[in-house]
Motif scaffolding. Structure first.
Motif, PDB file in Angstrom:
ATOM      1  N   ALA A 264      -9.397  -1.789   2.507  1.00 51.84           N
ATOM      2  CA  ALA A 264      -7.964  -1.569   2.329  1.00 51.84           C
ATOM      3  C   ALA A 264      -7.493  -0.362   3.136  1.00 51.84           C
ATOM      4  O   ALA A 264      -6.325  -0.286   3.532  1.00 51.84           O
ATOM      5  CB  ALA A 264      -7.635  -1.372   0.857  1.00 51.84           C
TER       6      ALA A 264
ATOM      7  N   PRO B 289      -4.830  -3.024   4.778  1.00 49.69           N
ATOM      8  CA  PRO B 289      -4.416  -3.445   3.438  1.00 49.69           C
ATOM      9  C   PRO B 289      -3.572  -4.708   3.439  1.00 49.69           C
ATOM     10  O   PRO B 289      -3.259  -5.244   2.374  1.00 49.69           O
ATOM     11  CB  PRO B 289      -3.595  -2.247   2.944  1.00 49.69           C
ATOM     12  CG  PRO B 289      -3.033  -1.661   4.203  1.00 49.69           C
ATOM     13  CD  PRO B 289      -4.093  -1.858   5.248  1.00 49.69           C
TER      14      PRO B 289
ATOM     15  N   TYR C  26       0.803  -1.226   0.000  1.00 49.65           N
ATOM     16  CA  TYR C  26       0.000   0.000   0.000  1.00 49.65           C
ATOM     17  C   TYR C  26       0.835   1.274   0.000  1.00 49.65           C
ATOM     18  O   TYR C  26       0.328   2.366   0.268  1.00 49.65           O
ATOM     19  CB  TYR C  26      -0.986   0.002   1.172  1.00 49.65           C
ATOM     20  CG  TYR C  26      -0.395   0.072   2.566  1.00 49.65           C
ATOM     21  CD1 TYR C  26      -0.454   1.243   3.307  1.00 49.65           C
ATOM     22  CD2 TYR C  26       0.196  -1.030   3.154  1.00 49.65           C
ATOM     23  CE1 TYR C  26       0.060   1.322   4.589  1.00 49.65           C
ATOM     24  CE2 TYR C  26       0.716  -0.972   4.441  1.00 49.65           C
ATOM     25  CZ  TYR C  26       0.650   0.204   5.151  1.00 49.65           C
ATOM     26  OH  TYR C  26       1.157   0.266   6.424  1.00 49.65           O
TER      27      TYR C  26
END
Length: 901
Positions: free
Chosen positions: A768, A772, A425
């Motif tokens: 997310a 995530p 991420y």
């Protein structure tokens, strides 16, 4: 001196254990403590009591009488030491020097007097004699070690060698621990251990040892004050209790008053802090710390002339005292004024380049300013000189851990995070801060000073050390220093997750406001704006009015605006801390609604030039007294609007969880929100789902903005096989709360089953934003993107999934290769399809896709005449080789076809 010290330590460690048994503790506070209260108090006991109570003039008078009664040939040092300590605590430094000279004539072999004399001479600006006394201690201890084998002198030597820079653990092992093991009721050995541990910021050992002093000497204010300081950062209740005990014995106990001043400044109660300093001045008007704190208050009041004058006053007695500048700088850094703090620490190091407290504080300041090269170097220097320094040890270890982080950069933002997490991420972190920068900088008229560093830690302990220097900091998710943001990753949060996106947005808002004000803003305003902007960015972020908050407001726990920063300092509980954030955001919202955003911006502009907050509010908003009154009424009105038609009688918290009782209670108290919620829980536990629904629906009718009922309502509807209503309840909850993994997973399973791919994408992104590191959000994102024909989003989702060791790795790589091929990213597509074949060598569709990609690469090469002939030939030969191994005639596709047939 090093040779003397080494020789003496070796000799002493050899004979210490045998010697200790032969000696007893001389008359001291410990002997006074065990005397019974039946008989009349002796002069010796009275002198010690007077000293503890802070009656120093009478202490001197009585101690002198006792000392004279012993005769000129007495070798007892404690009464002369007590006289000197009493003089020093009153700031009578010159008189203490004269007394020292006379005392040394009578006790020419005393190392206790000499050790105290080192400090006395420094406060008389006599560095030559101070050094001479230090040298004499070493010479005496080496030449006549037999004189100094009793516990009091051994403790003195331990302090002496520590002053010289000896290894602290060696001091403990060879001096203090052996004494403690043989004479556990000697309070001074416990005090020496505690003082050493406190100096090294080993608060656990310090607390344990000060507690032993208190056990032996219950009325010792120094021990109680030391114990309070040991608990200062970890246990607010014990801190206050011990501080109260110290001041009960001696209401003018200077170390305790200084602790109070420190806390008052942290809570922005500057007037009261100044009054405490007045009280200290009555005891010791020459105390350097007194004038250092006055300089801090002058700085915070934007009065540089007074600041300089107070600093100079603090250095009158001892011009080379590095503690004055160190203390001023430390306090300014605690107010997030790191640049000013850096300046003062450098001044301290000019006075004493080996003053480690200033050096480690400077390391912290530089790291928080983003000047990492020098910051880490200083931490190394401190650790090399003092390996018992807890903070230096932690920083050095942290630096080693952070060296494994991956660095991502974009538009002046530098993100450092765990290498694996950065693949998952990291791009979204950059996307979010760039988005926040575009919105908030424009809104607050700020041009940021770059680079801005964002550090995300997968271990909470590393986050705490980077942020505070020590482990701990539970409850903190992120901290901003102006140009540096530190925060916990979802991996560090455990099971109780908070949206990392909301945390990052909140902290980046601090970047904006701190830079706008040059870090000169009160905490309540800084936190209030960040929570306010958090809520504007996403209504599910930040806090809303709740039953506990309503109770706190209506119950008189609202903090006046003028005192709001203090609510963050020592909250009664985690809930009270969260309420401080919420209340601060309400104040900001009130200011913007009533006086306009422009007024708030003008307040921030005034703060940047050093205007005190109350003056800035008076100029552009309203006098703070007016705000206290008006905001109090506003907050109570908001609290009353929560379920305005409900009954708010408080249920008995000790009532038995029995259904019959709560049914009756709700009949007697209709429309009581808490009663209905309790009833619904009990009905659900007894599988009376329809009745539970009725109770929960009534709560929602009374207060639709309350998020508490929705999760249980969804569970009830599931049990009643009313899936549509269950999903509707969860969707309403998701609009109010952004932190529930379970809710988002339930929504994703439902929306994907119904083929609602837009909602699937929406909730997958929300998930997310919470965690995530789960595969679920990326899997659902890939499904939604594929169904919606969004190859770019599909590529992003599958690229993340491919790094998370999926069970269906070959399929993930194949789908990723297919999407890359459609996007004409043939080289990347080729890499991914090869990975698919590595996982499943007989994957027929992957073989065919590889051939297609190779053909596409050849066509692309032919369309690029600028490519060299050699490059084209090499690529074509490579393609031909692969085609021969997997194409028609190789047998692989045919065999796969036969197998499938």
């Amino acid at each position: 001196m090093k040779a003397i010290r080494s020789l003496f330590l070796s000799a002493l460690s050899f004979c210490l254990l045998g010697i200790l048994i032969q000696y007893t503790v001389s008359l001291s506070e410990s002997s006074a403590a065990v005397l019974t209260s039946i008989r009349t108090e002796t002069d010796e006991e009275k002198a010690l009591r007077l000293f503890r109570e802070g009656n120093y003039d009478k202490t001197i008078e009585l101690a002198r009488k006792i000392d004279q009664s012993l005769g000129r040939y007495s070798v007892q040092e404690q009464w002369k030491v007590l006289i000197l300590k009493s003089l020093m605590r009153q700031g009578k430094y010159r008189q203490a020097k004269l007394e020292l000279d006379e005392s040394l004539k009578a006790l020419e072999y005393s190392i206790q007097l000499r050790l105290l004399g080192i400090e006395i001479c420094k406060y008389n600006n006599d560095a030559v004699v101070s050094q001479m006394l230090a040298d004499e201690i070493g010479e005496l201890a080496s030449r006549s070690s037999w004189r100094y084998r009793d516990p009091d002198n051994l403790i003195t030597l331990s302090r002496y060698f520590l002053m010289l820079g000896a290894d602290a653990k060696e001091i403990l092992d060879k001096f203090l621990y052996p004494i403690r093991s043989k004479m556990g009721d000697n309070p001074e050995v416990h005090r020496a251990i505690a003082d050493l541990a406190m100096q090294k910021q080993d608060f656990q050992i310090a607390a344990e040892s000060y507690a032993e002093v208190v056990r032996i000497l219950p009325n010792d204010p120094d021990a109680h004050s030391g114990l309070a300081k040991a608990f200062e950062s970890s246990d607010a209740e014990k801190y206050q209790a011990e501080l109260g005990l110290a001041l009960k014995v001696n209401p003018n106990h200077v170390p305790s008053l200084l602790l109070q001043v420190d806390q008052l400044i942290a809570g922005e109660k500057y007037v009261i802090a100044s009054e405490k300093l007045d009280q200290i001045e009555e005891v010791n008007s020459n105390l350097p710390e007194l004038w250092a704190y006055r300089a801090v208050l002058a700085h915070l009041d934007n009065d540089p002339e007074k600041e300089l004058s107070h600093r100079s006053r603090g250095l009158v007695s001892w011009p080379a005292n590095p503690m004055v500048d160190h203390l001023i700088g430390r306090e300014l850094s605690q107010k997030y004024r790191f640049s000013e703090g850096e300046t003062y620490q450098r001044r301290a190091l000019v006075l004493d380049e080996n003053f480690l407290p200033a050096k480690i504080q400077l390391a912290h300041d530089l790291l928080r300013l983003g000047q990492e090269l020098e910051g880490w170097k200083l931490a190394d220097e401190v650790f090399d000189k003092d390996q018992y320094s807890v903070v230096a040890h932690n920083l050095v270890k942290l630096r080693d851990n952070m060296s494994k982080f991956k660095t991502l950069e974009r538009d002046g933002f530098v993100v450092r995070m765990d290498a694996f997490e950065s693949e998952i991420y990291g791009d979204r972190v950059l996307d979010l801060v760039v988005e926040a920068s575009e919105k908030l900088c424009k809104k607050y008229s700020v041009e940021l000073e770059f680079p801005i560093f964002i550090e995300i830690f997968p271990k909470q302990q590393d986050f705490a050390i980077r942020t505070f220097g020590l482990p701990g900091g539970s409850g903190f998710l992120g901290v901003c220093f102006g140009r540096v943001v530190t925060m916990n990753s979802p991996a560090a949060q455990g099971s109780n997750l908070t949206s990392w996106e909301s945390v990052l947005w909140h902290e980046f808002c601090h970047v904006v406001t701190l830079q706008k004000t040059k870090n000169k803003m009160p905490r309540w305003l800084s936190e209030g704006i960040s929570v306010y902007e958090e809520k504007l960015a996403d209504p599910a972020w930040g806090d809303s009015m709740s039953i506990p908050y309503r109770k706190m407001i209506t119950g008189g726990e609202l903090t006046p605006v003028s005192q709001l920063s203090s609510a963050f300092l020592r909250p009664k509980s985690g809930q009270h801390l969260q309420f401080a954030y919420y209340e601060s955001s309400l104040v900001v919202e009130y200011i913007v609604d009533q006086f306009g955003l422009e007024s708030l911006l003008k307040v921030l502009d005034d703060l940047a030039i050093g205007t005190p907050i109350n003056d800035a509010l008076r100029r552009h908003v309203a006098p703070v007294e007016f705000l206290d009154k008006k905001f109090d009424a506003h907050a109570k009105q908001l609290a009353d609007q929560l379920a305005a038609d409900a009954n708010w009688d408080i249920p008995n918290p000790e009532a038995a969880p029995e259904l019959g009782y709560w049914k009756q209670w709700n009949q007697d108290h209709p429309d009581n929100v808490e009663g209905l919620l309790m009833l619904a829980k009990l009905l659900f536990s007894e599988k009376k789902y329809a009745e539970a629904v009725d109770a929960l629906q009534r709560v929602i009718e009374l207060t639709p903005e309350l998020k508490t009922p929705y999760p249980l309502l969804a569970r009830c509807y599931r049990e009643l096989d009313q899936q549509d209503k269950a999903i509707s309840a969860l969707e309403k909850y998701a609009r109010l709360d952004a932190d529930s993994v379970e809710v988002f997973l339930s929504l994703l399973q439902n929306t994907s089953a119904q083929g609602d791919w837009e909602k699937t994408r929406k909730y997958a992104r929300k998930l997310a934003g919470v965690n995530p590191l789960l595969t679920a959000p990326h899997r659902f994102l890939s499904m939604a993107a594929q169904k919606l024909g969004d190859d770019r989003s599909l590529i992003d989702a599958l690229a993340v999934l491919s790094k998370m060791n999926p069970l269906d790795a070959s399929d993930v790589h194949f789908r990723l290769a297919s999407a890359l091929n459609r996007e004409k990213r043939y080289a990347e597509a080729k890499t991914e399809v090869v990975k698919a074949l590595e996982n499943a060598p007989r994957y027929r569709d992957a073989h065919q896709l590889l051939l297609t990609i190779l053909d596409n690469i050849e066509v692309e090469l032919e369309a690029k005449p600028e490519e060299s002939q050699a490059t084209q030939s090499a690529e074509k030969m490579n393609s031909a080789k692969i085609k021969n191994s997997v194409g028609p005639g190789s047998g692989l596709i045919e065999k796969q076809s036969e197998k499938s047939n």
